[in-house]
Write a protein that holds these residues in place. Structure first.
Motif, short mmCIF file in Angstrom:
data_model
loop_
_atom_site.label_atom_id
_atom_site.label_comp_id
_atom_site.label_asym_id
_atom_site.label_seq_id
_atom_site.Cartn_x
_atom_site.Cartn_y
_atom_site.Cartn_z
N ASN A 183 19.67 15.78 29.35
CA ASN A 183 20.95 15.93 30.04
C ASN A 183 22.07 16.26 29.07
O ASN A 183 22.96 17.06 29.39
CB ASN A 183 21.28 14.66 30.82
CG ASN A 183 20.38 14.46 32.02
OD1 ASN A 183 19.79 15.41 32.53
ND2 ASN A 183 20.25 13.22 32.47
N ASP A 212 15.19 11.86 29.33
CA ASP A 212 16.13 12.40 30.33
C ASP A 212 17.55 12.41 29.79
O ASP A 212 18.32 13.34 30.04
CB ASP A 212 16.07 11.57 31.62
CG ASP A 212 14.78 11.79 32.40
OD1 ASP A 212 14.09 12.78 32.13
OD2 ASP A 212 14.48 10.96 33.27
N ARG A 219 10.77 7.85 29.12
CA ARG A 219 11.19 8.83 30.11
C ARG A 219 12.71 8.81 30.28
O ARG A 219 13.35 9.86 30.37
CB ARG A 219 10.51 8.53 31.44
CG ARG A 219 10.75 9.54 32.55
CD ARG A 219 10.06 10.84 32.25
NE ARG A 219 10.98 11.82 31.69
CZ ARG A 219 10.61 12.98 31.21
NH1 ARG A 219 9.34 13.32 31.20
NH2 ARG A 219 11.50 13.83 30.73
#
Length: 205
Positions: free
Chosen positions: A53, A49, A45
């Motif tokens: 991003n 992310d 995770r």
């Protein structure tokens, strides 16, 4: 004078302690795979992310500077002699035309923005086209880039990605070598990229 009989103090016997320790050991062994799975899912995770991003940052910079921007996913050699994996990322923006010279190449026209980002050593971006269709973009093996081979995800100045519109585009992150151990991935995160808008969606089982 009456002598009082001293009562034995309450406590645990050695057998009781051994029974408790044994039960705790069994519980620890039984829960270890579950805890390991939670830790692996958390690493995935976090890595997903990070990639998301960086993609959003590249898209935002393209719009902000009114130029093309790329997120490059680099293939990194394993220091222990294993196969190379995709787990380093860097954003670059295209220099404005007024800064270019006749000798400038397409690769030279891009300048890095910020530092290189590295994913967890236990996580990789799948280089299998079944799990990551971005592999179809092809590896760039430019001698002008000291970091070696990479896959480039480019965004135009309006924020749209330079991707074929009629094709689904996605990339998958999983534990290192997971696809070599199991025919079907059990623990992974897939990022889908809308070829028209660049909007991102994530899927994690």
């Amino acid at each position: 004078m009456t002598l009082r009989t001293q009562r034995p103090r309450p406590g645990f016997t050695l057998i009781e302690i051994l029974v408790v320790v044994s039960i705790l050991a069994v519980l620890a062994v039984a829960s270890a795979p579950y805890i390991a799975g939670i830790a692996a899912a958390a690493r995935l995770r976090t890595a997903a992310d990070t990639v998301q991003n960086r993609l959003l940052e590249a898209q935002s910079l393209a719009i902000l500077f009114n130029t093309d921007a790329e997120l490059r996913l680099y293939e990194v050699e394993d220091l222990l002699g294993g196969r190379p994996t995709l787990r380093k990322l860097r954003i670059l923006t295209l220099r404005p035309p007024e800064y270019e010279t006749p000798a400038t190449t397409t690769t030279d026209a891009f300048e890095p923005v910020g530092a290189m980002t590295s994913l967890d050593l236990e996580i990789e971006i799948s280089a299998d086209a079944v799990h990551s269709s971005i592999i179809d973009l092809g590896f760039q093996d430019s001698t002008a880039d000291i970091y070696g081979r990479y896959i480039a995800l480019r965004f135009h100045s309006d924020g749209s990605p330079a991707l074929q519109p009629a094709k689904p585009w996605f990339l998958t992150l999983h534990e290192k070598d997971a696809h070599l151990r199991d025919k079907k991935l059990q623990n992974f995160v897939t990022l889908q990229i809308d070829p028209a808008t660049g909007r991102l969606r994530t899927f994690q089982p």
